[in-house]
Scaffold this motif. Structure first.
Motif, PDB file in Angstrom:
ATOM      1  N   LYS A 159       0.837  -1.214   0.000  1.00  0.00           N
ATOM      2  CA  LYS A 159       0.000   0.000   0.000  1.00  0.00           C
ATOM      3  C   LYS A 159       0.866   1.257   0.000  1.00  0.00           C
ATOM      4  N   GLU A 160       1.931   1.279   0.830  1.00  0.00           N
ATOM      5  CA  GLU A 160       2.797   2.460   0.892  1.00  0.00           C
ATOM      6  C   GLU A 160       3.480   2.697  -0.454  1.00  0.00           C
ATOM      7  N   ARG A 161       3.995   1.645  -1.087  1.00  0.00           N
ATOM      8  CA  ARG A 161       4.640   1.818  -2.399  1.00  0.00           C
ATOM      9  C   ARG A 161       3.616   2.204  -3.454  1.00  0.00           C
TER      10      ARG A 161
ATOM     11  N   GLN B 257      -6.736   2.891 -10.484  1.00  0.00           N
ATOM     12  CA  GLN B 257      -7.402   2.930  -9.188  1.00  0.00           C
ATOM     13  C   GLN B 257      -8.850   3.394  -9.342  1.00  0.00           C
ATOM     14  N   GLN B 258      -9.052   4.414 -10.204  1.00  0.00           N
ATOM     15  CA  GLN B 258     -10.404   4.911 -10.430  1.00  0.00           C
ATOM     16  C   GLN B 258     -11.278   3.844 -11.078  1.00  0.00           C
ATOM     17  N   LEU B 259     -10.678   3.042 -11.992  1.00  0.00           N
ATOM     18  CA  LEU B 259     -11.426   1.940 -12.603  1.00  0.00           C
ATOM     19  C   LEU B 259     -11.849   0.938 -11.533  1.00  0.00           C
ATOM     20  N   GLN B 260     -10.928   0.616 -10.597  1.00  0.00           N
ATOM     21  CA  GLN B 260     -11.266  -0.285  -9.496  1.00  0.00           C
ATOM     22  C   GLN B 260     -12.433   0.265  -8.683  1.00  0.00           C
ATOM     23  N   GLU B 261     -12.365   1.578  -8.387  1.00  0.00           N
ATOM     24  CA  GLU B 261     -13.436   2.183  -7.591  1.00  0.00           C
ATOM     25  C   GLU B 261     -14.767   2.157  -8.346  1.00  0.00           C
ATOM     26  N   LYS B 262     -14.703   2.430  -9.667  1.00  0.00           N
ATOM     27  CA  LYS B 262     -15.923   2.392 -10.469  1.00  0.00           C
ATOM     28  C   LYS B 262     -16.537   0.985 -10.473  1.00  0.00           C
ATOM     29  N   LEU B 263     -15.673  -0.044 -10.627  1.00  0.00           N
ATOM     30  CA  LEU B 263     -16.167  -1.427 -10.605  1.00  0.00           C
ATOM     31  C   LEU B 263     -16.770  -1.763  -9.244  1.00  0.00           C
ATOM     32  N   LYS B 264     -16.102  -1.258  -8.179  1.00  0.00           N
ATOM     33  CA  LYS B 264     -16.621  -1.508  -6.838  1.00  0.00           C
ATOM     34  C   LYS B 264     -17.987  -0.866  -6.666  1.00  0.00           C
ATOM     35  N   GLU B 265     -18.109   0.402  -7.114  1.00  0.00           N
ATOM     36  CA  GLU B 265     -19.398   1.093  -7.012  1.00  0.00           C
ATOM     37  C   GLU B 265     -20.462   0.356  -7.819  1.00  0.00           C
ATOM     38  N   ARG B 266     -20.091  -0.063  -9.049  1.00  0.00           N
ATOM     39  CA  ARG B 266     -21.042  -0.770  -9.909  1.00  0.00           C
ATOM     40  C   ARG B 266     -21.455  -2.095  -9.277  1.00  0.00           C
ATOM     41  N   PHE B 267     -20.473  -2.832  -8.720  1.00  0.00           N
ATOM     42  CA  PHE B 267     -20.750  -4.130  -8.098  1.00  0.00           C
ATOM     43  C   PHE B 267     -21.667  -3.958  -6.884  1.00  0.00           C
ATOM     44  N   ASN B 268     -21.341  -2.985  -6.023  1.00  0.00           N
ATOM     45  CA  ASN B 268     -22.151  -2.752  -4.829  1.00  0.00           C
ATOM     46  C   ASN B 268     -23.564  -2.315  -5.207  1.00  0.00           C
ATOM     47  N   ALA B 269     -23.662  -1.472  -6.260  1.00  0.00           N
ATOM     48  CA  ALA B 269     -24.985  -1.028  -6.702  1.00  0.00           C
ATOM     49  C   ALA B 269     -25.818  -2.208  -7.206  1.00  0.00           C
ATOM     50  N   LEU B 270     -25.169  -3.082  -8.029  1.00  0.00           N
ATOM     51  CA  LEU B 270     -25.882  -4.261  -8.547  1.00  0.00           C
ATOM     52  C   LEU B 270     -26.243  -5.215  -7.416  1.00  0.00           C
TER      53      LEU B 270
ATOM     54  N   GLN C 229     -19.473  -9.061 -11.017  1.00  0.00           N
ATOM     55  CA  GLN C 229     -18.800  -9.655  -9.852  1.00  0.00           C
ATOM     56  C   GLN C 229     -17.460 -10.257 -10.249  1.00  0.00           C
ATOM     57  N   ALA C 230     -17.414 -10.923 -11.413  1.00  0.00           N
ATOM     58  CA  ALA C 230     -16.151 -11.505 -11.881  1.00  0.00           C
ATOM     59  C   ALA C 230     -15.114 -10.420 -12.159  1.00  0.00           C
ATOM     60  N   LEU C 231     -15.560  -9.326 -12.827  1.00  0.00           N
ATOM     61  CA  LEU C 231     -14.642  -8.202 -13.086  1.00  0.00           C
ATOM     62  C   LEU C 231     -14.174  -7.550 -11.793  1.00  0.00           C
ATOM     63  N   TYR C 232     -15.107  -7.355 -10.850  1.00  0.00           N
ATOM     64  CA  TYR C 232     -14.780  -6.678  -9.587  1.00  0.00           C
ATOM     65  C   TYR C 232     -13.766  -7.485  -8.772  1.00  0.00           C
ATOM     66  N   THR C 233     -14.022  -8.768  -8.608  1.00  0.00           N
ATOM     67  CA  THR C 233     -13.104  -9.586  -7.788  1.00  0.00           C
ATOM     68  C   THR C 233     -11.727  -9.678  -8.433  1.00  0.00           C
ATOM     69  N   THR C 234     -11.682  -9.672  -9.777  1.00  0.00           N
ATOM     70  CA  THR C 234     -10.384  -9.723 -10.460  1.00  0.00           C
ATOM     71  C   THR C 234      -9.633  -8.401 -10.317  1.00  0.00           C
ATOM     72  N   ALA C 235     -10.315  -7.290 -10.565  1.00  0.00           N
ATOM     73  CA  ALA C 235      -9.663  -5.967 -10.535  1.00  0.00           C
ATOM     74  C   ALA C 235      -9.248  -5.565  -9.134  1.00  0.00           C
TER      75      ALA C 235
ATOM     76  N   ARG D 283      -3.952 -11.207  -3.140  1.00  0.00           N
ATOM     77  CA  ARG D 283      -4.701  -9.960  -3.338  1.00  0.00           C
ATOM     78  C   ARG D 283      -3.862  -8.965  -4.115  1.00  0.00           C
ATOM     79  N   ILE D 284      -3.861  -9.099  -5.442  1.00  0.00           N
ATOM     80  CA  ILE D 284      -3.138  -8.165  -6.315  1.00  0.00           C
ATOM     81  C   ILE D 284      -4.177  -7.393  -7.118  1.00  0.00           C
ATOM     82  N   MET D 285      -4.272  -6.106  -6.830  1.00  0.00           N
ATOM     83  CA  MET D 285      -5.239  -5.269  -7.529  1.00  0.00           C
ATOM     84  C   MET D 285      -4.734  -4.912  -8.922  1.00  0.00           C
ATOM     85  N   LEU D 286      -5.675  -4.409  -9.751  1.00  0.00           N
ATOM     86  CA  LEU D 286      -5.319  -4.038 -11.127  1.00  0.00           C
ATOM     87  C   LEU D 286      -4.244  -2.955 -11.137  1.00  0.00           C
ATOM     88  N   GLU D 287      -4.409  -1.927 -10.308  1.00  0.00           N
ATOM     89  CA  GLU D 287      -3.413  -0.852 -10.258  1.00  0.00           C
ATOM     90  C   GLU D 287      -2.067  -1.402  -9.809  1.00  0.00           C
ATOM     91  N   THR D 288      -2.092  -2.268  -8.796  1.00  0.00           N
ATOM     92  CA  THR D 288      -0.845  -2.863  -8.309  1.00  0.00           C
ATOM     93  C   THR D 288      -0.184  -3.691  -9.402  1.00  0.00           C
TER      94      THR D 288
END
Length: 914
Positions: free
Chosen positions: A166-168, A182-195, A737-743, A752-757
């Motif tokens: 996280k620090e790096r 990171q913004q794409l991850q947040e958008k997917l999270k928002e979309r997933f939570n909304a769905l 859900q598949a996109l969100y868990t992957t990203a 736990r490797i995020m898309l940005e990472t």
């Protein structure tokens, strides 16, 4: 970013003002900051970081602790730095919050923290937030990123290699512009939570709809919310059955309604016959009573008529007289109103005149004050012209200095080229001498070989073709080392070629020498005009100093011009205000004159009105209109009473006669409506009650069925829509859900490797490649940094942690297992690799300077030599590296130094050693 000049005043260990010309350290290489413990070595780095960001390098010293305890109370605390970024010079100045002597009276006041930033060819920027924002935008790093990338602070080097993912990631996000991921991850999270929310809401709605289904009594249907489609089928069957039952009940209800209406009609007829006979009896009784009262009413009417005729004549005379006088009372009232209005107007004008006189006095004082202020601003425009002239002169001198700098750079490049040709000439001369020596040796061998060829054919007593001797005691022998004539000619051609090249180099060197002489003559002429006395050895340094002085002078002139322009604008505003106030003064004086004339006229009008009102009042019977109207009202009330009394008596007599006629007519009309048929009303009402009871029993049953059908039908329609929507949402939910868990790195059982990472891992690998070229050299090939491939916990974010490969034993382990000296080498290598990658990145950050505070003391002599070697190779480019260390060996190996001297009473001082 490379500091050129650093000024420290009452800051840390430095009690007085200390100026360091860091441009003397050059633009590349290594320099050492040395001194005793506590002398203020780290303070140099703190001052640089504080000037840029308002924080110290290690983050340990709070800003309130930066005031020097050795400083005189009147010495201000500040740091000022001139630095070069992307070949442009910038000046920044900051002071922390501290206590200073009050300018008025005794005691101390708090000097607030301030910041000033002077970009080239731009207006100065002031304010801590504004300057911080400008520095972050210019350099591209905030203070935390700067201290981890460009500066390894004392005791902080372990943080660089032990940093978490996280620090790096936070550091890499800004440097390598990975925020969109990171913004794409947040958008997917928002979309997933909304769905997910929609999915749960739909399921809850379906469950609520199923729970609200109204079931018939003793039903066998099963409604499971987990099987909504089966529930829908059962609900349809219930609705169809209820519709059939309701249809039969409605048919029975219609027949019953018809029976009730027919029986009610018969009952109403029977009741109507009874009511008609009853009304006939009532009318006959009323007719008898009213016939007896008719004579009395007729006598009363005659008496009232006589009384009205006697009293009405005198009343009419009095009413006419009072009515004629009423307009005069109204005229008096109107004139009195005019009098009151005139008096109020007079009072208002007198008050207005007093107010205007007060306003005129204040306005006159304001005009005097403005005229006094304007006298102090008389020469502002002259000062602006003088400052503009000084600016033009300063710009001309800067242009001349720039031309001189260009000539010096040209002289420097030409000198380097001349030196290069001189070196080539010496090398060519040495090669030619060596080649000529070889040629002479080979030529000697060749000539000797010719004697051997002649001698081989000589015979005893045969004359020699060379000397003619017949005696040949020692014949010349043929040598196997002698060259052929072709080889000798080839060797001579080589000598000629080298000689020709030497002549060409000599000619070019001579031309360059002439250019140097001409350039120096031109430089000398311009330098004498700009610098005055100078030496060829220090001219480059003198030009830089002069340039800094002129730039400072330019900044001062800019500040002065801004202040003068403000005063000029103030002068313009005051003149405009004076003109406006003079116009107001003139208008007020005219207004006061007009008011005085109007007041005199008002007084005359009031006297005339008062005389007229008094004369007219004396000629009337009553003092005012109200008394006259009250008396007139009394006369009219008496007149109305007499008229009403007569009208009432006449009306009473007429009504009685009319009533007798109407009653007789009603009796005759009702007698024609009677029929001879007889009805049993009690039996009819009993039958009607039975019908109504049956109706009362049917209605709740029908209402219950209708309500159940309506409610269940609405639920059925809603269930159909919700089930259709659930099918659509479930498919989309699964994909998102598949996109969100992957990203977001949330796939179960995986790291736990995020898309940005994942993107940042690419840049991190490039950094590690650059870092390992230094680490392998410093550890003699033992250690190599690698990304950690697995995480101890699958719940934490991973991907940017570090391991180290030990090539001596072939193992891979955590960097946390390295010793202190090994950790310092790894940190230093990682910092250098990060710096290289940042500057190679598209639109990269320009970091021409790096600072290292301590850490070398943990290295042995061999490791120290390797570290110095790596830093020396790095500094051969265009990078300047500053080192703080107590290691004596570094003092011997590094020529350029900043030496700190500690004085326990007066604070520390610093000087640059070249």
């Amino acid at each position: 970013m490379r500091p050129l000049k650093l000024t420290i005043s009452a800051f840390g260990a430095y009690a007085d003002k200390c100026e360091l010309d860091l441009s003397l350290l050059g633009n590349k290489g290594i320099y050492l900051i040395s001194g005793n413990t506590g002398a203020g070595k780290t303070t140099i780095f703190d001052a640089i970081t504080f000037a840029l960001y308002g924080h110290t390098s290690g983050g340990i010293r709070e800003n309130e602790m930066l005031r020097s305890k050795y400083a005189d109370k009147n010495t201000p605390t500040f740091v000022e730095m001139i630095f070069l970024y992307n070949n442009e010079s910038y000046t920044i100045r900051r002071n922390p919050e501290y206590l200073r002597p009050a300018k008025k009276g005794n005691g101390f006041v708090k000097e607030k923290a301030q910041a000033e930033f002077y970009p080239p060819n731009q207006q100065p920027i002031t304010g801590i937030k504004e300057v911080n924002s400008a520095i972050n935008e210019l350099i591209g790093l905030d203070v935390n990123q700067f201290t981890q990338i460009a500066m390894i602070a004392q005791g902080e080097f372990l943080k660089l290699i032990h940093a978490s993912t996280k620090e790096r990631s936070d550091i890499f996000r800004k440097i390598f512009n990975t925020k969109p991921y990171q913004q794409l991850q947040e958008k997917l999270k928002e979309r997933f939570n909304a769905l997910k929310k929609d999915f749960l809401l739909i399921n809850n709605s379906i469950k609520q709809y199923i729970e609200t289904i109204i079931l018939p009594e003793n039903t066998n249907y099963d409604f499971n919310p987990l099987m909504p489609k089966d529930c829908l089928i059962n609900l349809k069957q219930i609705i169809n059955q209820d519709k059939n039952d309701l249809k039969q009940l409605e048919k029975d209800f219609t027949v019953l309604e018809q029976n009730i209406k027919e029986n009610e009609k018969i009952i109403n007829t029977a009741i109507n016959q009874q009511q008609i006979q009853q009304k006939i009896n009532e009318y006959q009784s009323e007719l008898t009573t009213k016939t007896k009262t008719l004579p009395n009413i007729q006598e009363k009417l005659s008496l009232v008529q006589k009384d009205f005729e006697i009293k009405s004549t005198s009343l009419n005379v009095n009413i006419a007289k009072l009515t004629e006088e009423l307009p005069k009372y109204q005229y008096i009232s109107k004139q009195q109103n005019l009098l009151q209005t005139a008096k109020k107007a007079l009072q208002s004008k007198q008050q207005q005149m007093a107010n205007d006189e007060t306003t005129l006095a204040k306005l006159t004082q304001t005009i005097n004050d403005i005229q006094t202020d304007l006298k102090t601003l008389t020469d502002v425009n002259v000062q602006i012209e003088q400052t503009n002239s000084a600016q033009k002169e300063n710009n001309q001198r800067l242009q001349n200095l720039t031309k001189l700098s260009t000539l010096l750079e040209k002289y420097k490049q030409t000198s380097l080229k001349h030196r290069e040709y001189k070196t080539k000439w010496q090398q060519q001369q040495a090669k030619l001498a060596e080649l000529e020596q070889i040629y002479n040796q080979q030529n000697h061998l060749f000539l000797a070989e010719q004697a051997g060829i002649l001698a081989k054919d000589l015979k005893p007593y045969t004359p020699c073709p060379v000397c003619g001797s017949t005696n040949h005691p020692q014949l010349a022998k043929i040598s196997t080392l002698a060259p052929t004539q072709a080889e000798l000619e080839q060797l001579k051609n080589r000598c000629d070629i080298f000689s020709q090249k030497l002549n060409e180099i000599t000619q070019l060197a001579s031309e360059l020498n002439g250019k140097l002489h001409n350039l120096f003559t031109e430089i000398k002429a311009q330098a004498e005009n700009i610098l005055g006395n100078f030496t060829q050895k220090t001219i480059f340094h003198d030009v830089e100093i002069k340039k800094c002085e002129l730039l400072n002078e330019k900044n001062q002139l800019n500040k002065q011009l801004i202040q003068l322009n403000k005063l000029s604008q103030k002068q313009i505003n005051l003149n405009a205000q004076l003109e406006k106030n003079l116009l107001l003064q003139k208008n007020l004086e005219q207004k006061l004159l007009s008011l005085n004339t109007s007041i005199v006229k008002e007084n005359t009008d009031i006297e005339i009105l008062t005389t007229e009102i008094n004369t007219l009042t004396k000629s009337l019977l009553f003092t005012d209109e109200n008394e006259a109207r009250k008396q007139l009202q009394k006369y009219k009330q008496i007149q109305n009473y007499l008229q009403q009394n007569l009208a009432t008596a006449q009306t009473e007599f007429d009504r009685l006669n009319q009533s007798l006629v109407e009653i007789k007519a009603k009796i005759a009309s009702l007698q024609t409506q009677l029929t001879p048929q007889n009805y049993d009303l009690n039996e009819l009402e009993k039958i009607q009650q039975e019908y109504l009871a049956t109706k009362e029993n049917l209605m709740p049953q029908m209402q219950k069925l209708h309500t159940r059908i309506t409610t269940n039908h609405q639920i059925q329609q809603k269930l159909i829509k919700k089930i259709e929507l659930l099918d659509v949402k479930q498919s989309l939910y699964s994909n998102i859900q598949a996109l969100y868990t992957t990203a977001t790195g949330s796939v179960a059982g995986k790291e736990r490797i995020m898309l940005e990472t994942y993107v940042q891992m690419h840049y991190f690998d490039r950094i590690l490649i650059r870092a390992n070229t230094r680490l392998m050299m410093m550890t003699q090939g033992q250690y190599e940094l690698v990304r950690c491939k697995s995480s101890e916990q699958l719940r934490s974010q991973t991907g940017l942690e570090l391991d180290v490969i030990d090539h001596y034993n072939g193992t891979t382990r955590s960097v946390k297992t390295l010793s202190g000296g090994e950790s310092f080498k790894a940190s230093l290598s990682l910092a250098l690799g990060l710096s290289d990658e940042i500057q190679s990145f598209a639109g990269g950050i320009h970091l021409d300077t790096m600072f290292i505070d301590e850490g070398f003391g943990s290295l042995d002599s061999e490791s120290l030599a390797q570290a110095i070697k790596v830093l020396s190779q790095l500094s051969q480019g265009n990078k300047l590296i500053g080192i703080i260390s107590h290691v004596d060996e570094l003092k011997e190996k590094i020529d350029k130094q900043i030496q700190i001297t500690k004085n326990h009473e007066k604070g520390s001082s610093a000087k640059i050693l070249i």
